[in-house]
Design a protein around this motif. Structure first.
Motif, mmCIF file in Angstrom:
data_model
loop_
_atom_site.group_PDB
_atom_site.id
_atom_site.type_symbol
_atom_site.label_atom_id
_atom_site.label_comp_id
_atom_site.label_asym_id
_atom_site.label_seq_id
_atom_site.Cartn_x
_atom_site.Cartn_y
_atom_site.Cartn_z
ATOM 1 N N ARG A 121 0.832 -1.204 0.000
ATOM 2 C CA ARG A 121 0.000 0.000 0.000
ATOM 3 C C ARG A 121 0.865 1.252 0.000
ATOM 4 N NH1 ARG A 121 -5.103 0.162 1.558
ATOM 5 N NH2 ARG A 121 -5.037 -1.669 2.889
ATOM 6 N N GLU A 122 0.513 2.206 -0.838
ATOM 7 C CA GLU A 122 1.190 3.505 -0.828
ATOM 8 C C GLU A 122 0.302 4.478 -0.090
ATOM 9 O OE1 GLU A 122 2.082 4.680 -4.802
ATOM 10 O OE2 GLU A 122 3.838 3.388 -4.929
ATOM 11 N N GLY A 123 0.843 5.168 0.874
ATOM 12 C CA GLY A 123 0.033 6.117 1.635
ATOM 13 C C GLY A 123 -0.842 5.388 2.635
ATOM 14 N N THR A 124 -1.784 6.121 3.173
ATOM 15 C CA THR A 124 -2.638 5.535 4.205
ATOM 16 C C THR A 124 -3.836 4.853 3.565
ATOM 17 O OG1 THR A 124 -3.694 7.686 4.372
ATOM 18 C CG2 THR A 124 -2.043 7.173 6.041
ATOM 19 N N ALA A 125 -4.377 3.917 4.303
ATOM 20 C CA ALA A 125 -5.566 3.218 3.813
ATOM 21 C C ALA A 125 -6.724 4.199 3.748
ATOM 22 C CB ALA A 125 -5.896 2.060 4.746
ATOM 23 N N LYS A 126 -7.598 3.982 2.755
ATOM 24 C CA LYS A 126 -8.747 4.892 2.625
ATOM 25 C C LYS A 126 -9.716 4.691 3.790
ATOM 26 C CE LYS A 126 -11.242 1.531 0.063
ATOM 27 N NZ LYS A 126 -11.374 0.876 -1.165
ATOM 28 N N THR A 127 -10.511 5.719 4.029
ATOM 29 C CA THR A 127 -11.521 5.601 5.084
ATOM 30 C C THR A 127 -12.690 4.784 4.549
ATOM 31 O OG1 THR A 127 -10.936 7.880 5.541
ATOM 32 C CG2 THR A 127 -12.755 6.964 6.800
ATOM 33 N N LEU A 128 -13.070 3.804 5.300
ATOM 34 C CA LEU A 128 -14.175 2.951 4.861
ATOM 35 C C LEU A 128 -15.483 3.461 5.432
ATOM 36 C CD1 LEU A 128 -12.444 -0.491 5.387
ATOM 37 C CD2 LEU A 128 -12.877 0.653 3.219
ATOM 38 N N PRO A 129 -16.574 3.336 4.681
ATOM 39 C CA PRO A 129 -17.859 3.765 5.228
ATOM 40 C C PRO A 129 -18.232 2.912 6.430
ATOM 41 C CG PRO A 129 -18.154 2.593 3.152
ATOM 42 C CD PRO A 129 -16.685 2.765 3.341
ATOM 43 N N ALA A 130 -18.772 3.587 7.448
ATOM 44 C CA ALA A 130 -19.174 2.836 8.647
ATOM 45 C C ALA A 130 -20.398 1.991 8.307
ATOM 46 C CB ALA A 130 -19.494 3.814 9.772
ATOM 47 N N MET A 131 -20.400 0.781 8.752
ATOM 48 C CA MET A 131 -21.556 -0.089 8.518
ATOM 49 C C MET A 131 -21.929 -0.744 9.829
ATOM 50 S SD MET A 131 -21.210 -1.990 4.884
ATOM 51 C CE MET A 131 -19.627 -2.766 5.100
ATOM 52 N N SER A 132 -23.218 -0.970 9.990
ATOM 53 C CA SER A 132 -23.683 -1.633 11.194
ATOM 54 C C SER A 132 -24.138 -3.038 10.844
ATOM 55 C CB SER A 132 -24.862 -0.842 11.786
ATOM 56 O OG SER A 132 -25.472 -1.631 12.787
ATOM 57 N N THR A 133 -23.676 -3.991 11.614
ATOM 58 C CA THR A 133 -24.112 -5.376 11.364
ATOM 59 C C THR A 133 -25.629 -5.492 11.530
ATOM 60 O OG1 THR A 133 -23.576 -5.899 13.658
ATOM 61 C CG2 THR A 133 -21.924 -6.442 12.007
#
Ligand SMILES: Cc1cc2nc3c(=O)[nH]c(=O)nc-3n(C[C@H](O)[C@H](O)[C@H](O)COP(=O)(O)O)c2cc1C
Length: 156
Positions: A137-149
């Motif tokens: 990975r280059e740079g930081t990981a992208k922000t993932l959308p919050a999901m609720s189980t």
């Protein structure tokens, strides 16, 4: 990563998958296959689309092509064989993450083009399940959308 793939759930142990490693200069050869097959599908493709096809495999140092080998079977329908190949692909991605790498699953038109399968040496029964792009990975990981189980899980 491949050991993980070989643990894919596999009804009746058909082993309906295999894996092609494409790295180094072979990625350029794959790009030429992508371009040739694009031009056969769409001879009018413009320069941007052509360049994208040619350069697509260069986006990561390692590509793994997951092929599903679909056979007629009285107990294991084709969908189960495709799912098994999908599980194998996902296992590779999870193993890559566990090893500190990163991976993306790509398909698109080339994955569904029998000419691409043939150019890769695949048989008529084989399908491309995934082009897995693996690298660091280059740079930081992208922000993932919050999901609720809660939105996906219920008691029945
Ligand atoms: C069968 C399958 C095909 C996919 N094909 C593509 C694709 O062609 N292009 C793409 O950007 N993402 C594709 N994805 C989604 C990516 O693998 C990945 O999930 C997405 O980029 C989001 O990244 P994330 O899972 O890390 O959030 C595919 C996923 C699956 C399961």
């Amino acid at each position: 990563m491949f050991q993980a793939a070989l643990r894919a759930p596999d009804h009746l142990w058909l082993r309906p998958w295999r894996f092609l490693v494409v790295e180094g200069e072979r990625r350029e050869a794959l790009g030429r296959v992508m371009l040739d097959c694009l031009l056969r599908r769409d001879p009018e493709a413009d320069e941007t689309v052509r360049a994208k096809a040619l350069n697509a495999p260069l986006r990561a140092p390692l590509l793994i092509v997951v092929l599903a080998d679909i056979t007629e079977h009285p107990k294991v329908p084709a969908v189960e064989q495709r799912l098994s190949a999908g599980c194998a692909a996902h296992a590779i991605l999870l193993a890559a993450e566990a090893l500190g790498y990163s991976g993306v699953w790509r398909t698109g038109n080339p994955a569904y083009d029998p000419e691409v399968v043939a150019a890769l040496g695949g048989s008529r029964d084989e399908e491309i399940t995934a082009f897995l792009y693996i690298g660091t990975r280059e740079g930081t990981a992208k922000t993932l959308p919050a999901m609720s189980t809660d939105d996906f899980v219920a008691r029945w």
